[in-house]
Design a protein around this motif. Structure first.
Motif, PDB file in Angstrom:
ATOM      1  N   PHE A 133       0.719  -1.151   0.129  1.00 18.70           N
ATOM      2  CA  PHE A 133       0.092  -0.009  -0.125  1.00 18.70           C
ATOM      3  C   PHE A 133       0.964   1.145  -0.045  1.00 18.70           C
ATOM      4  O   PHE A 133       2.072   1.276   0.294  1.00 18.70           O
ATOM      5  CB  PHE A 133      -0.865  -0.058   1.121  1.00 18.70           C
ATOM      6  N   GLU A 134       0.417   2.185  -0.772  1.00 16.29           N
ATOM      7  CA  GLU A 134       0.755   3.607  -0.410  1.00 16.29           C
ATOM      8  C   GLU A 134      -0.146   4.590   0.671  1.00 16.29           C
ATOM      9  O   GLU A 134      -1.373   4.296   0.501  1.00 16.29           O
ATOM     10  CB  GLU A 134       1.144   4.136  -1.799  1.00 16.29           C
ATOM     11  N   LEU A 135       0.277   5.850   1.130  1.00 16.81           N
ATOM     12  CA  LEU A 135      -0.632   6.234   1.805  1.00 16.81           C
ATOM     13  C   LEU A 135      -1.920   7.040   1.005  1.00 16.81           C
ATOM     14  O   LEU A 135      -2.713   7.068   1.184  1.00 16.81           O
ATOM     15  CB  LEU A 135       0.157   7.501   2.469  1.00 16.81           C
ATOM     16  N   ARG A 136      -1.560   7.167  -0.225  1.00 15.70           N
ATOM     17  CA  ARG A 136      -2.360   7.753  -1.260  1.00 15.70           C
ATOM     18  C   ARG A 136      -3.815   7.166  -1.409  1.00 15.70           C
ATOM     19  O   ARG A 136      -4.689   7.478  -1.833  1.00 15.70           O
ATOM     20  CB  ARG A 136      -1.962   8.337  -2.271  1.00 15.70           C
ATOM     21  N   MET A 137      -3.352   5.413  -1.235  1.00 13.36           N
ATOM     22  CA  MET A 137      -4.595   4.456  -1.370  1.00 13.36           C
ATOM     23  C   MET A 137      -5.364   4.603   0.012  1.00 13.36           C
ATOM     24  O   MET A 137      -6.577   4.183  -0.123  1.00 13.36           O
ATOM     25  CB  MET A 137      -3.791   3.147  -1.517  1.00 13.36           C
ATOM     26  N   VAL A 175      -5.516  -3.536   5.749  1.00 19.96           N
ATOM     27  CA  VAL A 175      -4.859  -2.510   4.960  1.00 19.96           C
ATOM     28  C   VAL A 175      -4.919  -2.830   3.318  1.00 19.96           C
ATOM     29  O   VAL A 175      -5.237  -1.943   2.681  1.00 19.96           O
ATOM     30  CB  VAL A 175      -3.284  -2.455   5.207  1.00 19.96           C
ATOM     31  N   TRP A 176      -5.048  -4.116   3.352  1.00 21.30           N
ATOM     32  CA  TRP A 176      -5.134  -4.699   1.912  1.00 21.30           C
ATOM     33  C   TRP A 176      -6.583  -4.319   1.291  1.00 21.30           C
ATOM     34  O   TRP A 176      -6.440  -3.926   0.175  1.00 21.30           O
ATOM     35  CB  TRP A 176      -4.977  -6.182   1.950  1.00 21.30           C
ATOM     36  N   ALA A 177      -7.605  -4.441   2.096  1.00 20.64           N
ATOM     37  CA  ALA A 177      -8.969  -4.220   1.771  1.00 20.64           C
ATOM     38  C   ALA A 177      -9.082  -2.684   1.277  1.00 20.64           C
ATOM     39  O   ALA A 177      -9.557  -2.384   0.509  1.00 20.64           O
ATOM     40  CB  ALA A 177      -9.926  -4.596   2.855  1.00 20.64           C
ATOM     41  N   LEU A 178      -8.306  -1.919   2.249  1.00 18.18           N
ATOM     42  CA  LEU A 178      -8.384  -0.418   1.714  1.00 18.18           C
ATOM     43  C   LEU A 178      -7.538  -0.078   0.386  1.00 18.18           C
ATOM     44  O   LEU A 178      -7.911   1.088  -0.111  1.00 18.18           O
ATOM     45  CB  LEU A 178      -7.853   0.561   3.057  1.00 18.18           C
TER      46      LEU A 178
END
Length: 762
Positions: free
Chosen positions: A466-470, A602-605
């Motif tokens: 993930f990245e914060l923008r996601m 985190v993956w779901a988001l």
């Protein structure tokens, strides 16, 4: 080969703001738990934890070994002239025991300290008769099963209950509970009693304790020193007919007068001449001067049992005068270490003198140690990835020199101020009476779990999940780019949060010296530690020539960033293992389950459309549902199945206690103590290398060195106090005690050569 542009790389480098927020939460949790009852838990010597109770919370304290309860007997109510008896009832788990007023060859008597309303006064414990407990070559006097320690109390003429007609009884008790290992425990008890009416729920237990108490001898008894001054003869007249002709058990009330483990028929004898009972008893090698009289108890064993185990069915107490003088053991035979310990005990009740101001040379040596230790911290596996990525970001083409200067100074300020905050917190808690040392933040299971979650998120980010923008709105995710100074400052906070537990191996002497200094000088050492850690980044930011030494940006940076995830995950593995030493296998499994749910959330988001919200809500709901149960398992300390000393047999390494060291020193035996903790990486490395070396172990055996291990995984004020006495504030610490010599503190990075040379000098 394609080359990543700075704009393409920038989103992958924006991890600091998000994780620095979690780091701040970790520090806040540390502030909370360091002063809470959770942080007041004490450890088994070697691997276990001791019991406490919140003041005023309950009349009962339970541990894995005993259930202790404050009870009272007031059959006519609590009023002047009416009988009142208080007591502590202790139920032992099978195999465990506590001790009589004279514990024997080892152990400590249970201590009771009362806080009573005005007009009520507590007397001494009316000790029930104990049983004799043999452990190897030692003989102790103690209790198994259930025992009630009654205390008679007096209600004065002017006593009056409170406005509600209630009487509050408060007790602070401490006891030593042993099986093969021994664990000091304590508890705070509160019992609210009605002044009017009968209080007799424990009447049967009080009656049983009264029957088990020795009776005063109605006859005569006297001791006579036999020729040679090494033995005593005890002659007793007036014992009842039920005792005459029987083999009696002997219980001395003085701890250092007789050889407790002497065997009947071999080391001491007894005989009847009509109604007169006579015994010849060996004196202890630790005896002092001859007293005018000695208190002793004779017991009649239970029918069909031996003298050595079951409590007597009847017992008689006597104060027998001593005729003659025995040969006292000279004080010169007491080792300097034991004499120092006794002197420390005598001075424990006196107010501590103000800390002396350190000399200029010693202060500067401590500051220099702080600088060097801080520099080394940058190489720690959990610190290096963060620092390396920040340095690569600093080297991006087009970065203005002023921006590099500002970033370096802001990062340095974050590091130094964080170390000052942690140092100030430690000094403040110690000044308030808490026995703490450096690394205390990892003695809280909640802080360990929060750090594991932090490192898991950092690892997932570095791995590219993930990245914060996601995850965050674009305005929040881009806050790092809009506020580079704040971002650099928070990077320093994050670095300290993940690096502070690693300082003890490089800073043991300096930090131990620092916590004994006045506050200003101590904080100077902590600031030096921060300056040392921040120095590489600050120098690179201010010296452009050093940037040429860094590799040129390219596709390799993405590979490097993903590779840096593995040191983070390795740190998570270590933290889960540390938690296992504190909260057991169930706590570790619960933490792993929570980390799995965190990764799933985190993956779901990171998904798009409805899947993001549907799966995210499902995982979040499951987390909320499981969190109370799993969280309780994570933070609830239990007796570890295997302690930080695992890997060696219990016959080789024994649990540490100051009393154990003192007794071994008094017997002339050398002692080696390993002060360790599960969360100390250097401790585990030394344990698997130097302390497992066959030649080192052979040298220990050849010189009959007793090996003791002081496990500091959870908080233990006794270990903290001993570290402070040795001039240390963290682990590892290795100490060799040689008879007649001052304790020798070895280096933290232990080598076989150093240990063998120290042993050769014995």
């Amino acid at each position: 080969m394609p080359v990543l542009s700075s704009t393409a790389l920038l989103p992958r480098l924006r991890l600091t703001a998000f994780f620095a927020l979690l780091s701040a939460l970790a520090l806040a949790c540390l502030l909370l738990f360091s002063g809470s009852a959770q942080a007041q838990i004490q450890l088994k010597l070697g691997s276990a934890q001791a019991a406490t109770a919140a003041p005023g919370a309950s009349a009962t304290v339970e541990t894995p070994r005993v259930r202790a309860e404050l009870v009272a007997l007031a059959p006519e109510g609590i009023a002047p002239g009416q009988p009142l008896t208080l007591g502590l009832r202790i139920h032992h788990q099978p195999g465990w025991h506590t001790y009589w007023k004279n514990a024997g060859d080892s152990g400590l008597a249970t201590q009771l300290t009362w806080q009573l309303p005005a007009g009520i006064t507590a007397g001494d414990i009316a000790w029930p008769m104990p049983q004799q407990i043999r452990v190897g070559d030692l003989l102790n006097y103690g209790y198994e099963g259930t025992v009630l320690l009654p205390v008679p109390a007096t209600v004065a003429a002017g006593f009056a209950p409170d406005a509600q007609g209630m009487v509050r009884i408060q007790l602070q008790a401490s006891w030593l509970v042993c099986r093969v290992e021994c664990i000091p425990e304590d508890g705070s008890f509160t019992l609210d009693l009605p002044a009017q009416g009968s209080v007799a729920m424990a009447a049967a237990d009080f009656a049983a304790a009264a029957r088990q108490a020795p009776q005063a001898l109605q006859g005569e008894a006297r001791f006579t020193v036999l020729p040679g001054g090494e033995r005593l003869q005890l002659q007793v007249n007036g014992l009842p007919a039920t005792a005459q002709g029987q083999t009696l058990a002997f219980y001395p009330e003085s701890s250092d007068t007789f050889r407790h483990a002497a065997e009947l028929g071999k080391d001491w004898t007894q005989a009847w001449k009509g109604a007169t009972w006579t015994a010849e008893l060996p004196l202890s090698e630790m005896r002092g001067d001859t007293p005018a009289s000695l208190p002793v108890v004779l017991g009649l064993p239970t029918a069909g049992s031996d003298v050595a185990h079951a409590p007597p069915t009847q017992a008689w107490r006597m104060e027998a005068p001593v005729e003659g003088q025995w040969k006292a053991v000279q004080l010169a035979t007491v080792s300097p270490a034991l004499a120092a310990a006794l002197e420390a005990n005598r001075n424990a009740a006196t107010p501590a003198a103000p800390a002396p101001t350190a000399s200029a040379s010693s202060l500067w040596l401590a500051v220099l140690g702080g600088l060097i230790g801080g520099l080394i911290l940058n190489l720690m596996p959990c610190v290096f990835p963060v620092l390396a990525i920040k340095l690569l970001a600093l080297a991006q083409p087009g970065t203005a020199p002023a921006a590099r200067h500002t970033a370096g100074l802001a990062y340095g300020a974050g590091v130094v101020l964080s170390f000052l905050a942690l140092g100030g917190l430690l000094l403040g808690l110690r000044a308030a009476g808490d026995q703490l040392g450096w690394g205390f933040q990892l003695q809280s299971p909640a802080v360990v779990a929060l750090l594991a979650a932090l490192f898991t998120l950092i690892g997932l980010n570095l791995a590219g999940l993930f990245e914060l923008r996601m995850l965050l709105p674009s305005r929040w995710a881009s806050a790092q780019a809009r506020h580079p100074v704040v971002d650099a400052f928070l990077s320093g906070v994050l670095a300290v949060a993940i690096a502070s537990p690693c300082t003890a191996p490089f800073m043991g002497a300096s930090l131990g010296f620092a916590v004994g200094m006045p506050a200003v000088q101590a904080l100077t050492v902590f600031a030096a530690l921060g300056v040392g850690m921040a120095l590489p980044f600050v120098i690179v930011g201010w010296v452009p020539a050093l940037l040429r030494w860094l590799p040129r940006p390219g596709a390799w940076m993405d590979t490097f960033r993903r590779a840096m995830a593995f040191p983070m995950f390795a740190t998570v593995v270590w933290l889960v293992w540390v938690l296992g030493q504190q909260s057991g296998i169930d706590g570790s499994a619960a933490l792993l389950g929570l980390l799995l749910l965190l990764a799933a959330l985190v993956w779901a988001l990171t998904l798009q459309g409805r899947s993001r919200w549907a799966l995210g809500a499902l995982v979040l709901a499951l987390t909320v549902w499981l969190l109370p149960t799993a969280g309780r398992l994570v933070v609830q300390p239990v007796e570890a199945a295997t302690s930080a000393s695992a890997g060696h047999s219990t016959a080789l390494w024994q649990p540490w206690s100051a009393e154990r060291v003192a007794s071994l020193q008094a017997a002339g035996q050398p002692v080696f103590v390993d002060f360790t903790a599960a969360w100390c990486v250097t401790c585990q490395f030394n344990k698997k290398t130097t302390l497992s070396d066959t030649e080192v172990l052979a040298d220990f055996a050849a010189r009959q060195v007793q090996l003791l291990r002081a496990d500091w995984t959870r908080r233990d004020p006794a270990i903290t106090a001993e570290l402070a006495r040795l001039g240390r504030s963290g682990v590892p610490v290795y100490v060799l005690y040689a008879p007649g010599k001052a304790p020798q503190v070895l280096t933290e990075l232990l080598s076989t050569t150093e240990v063998r040379q120290a042993l050769a000098a014995l």
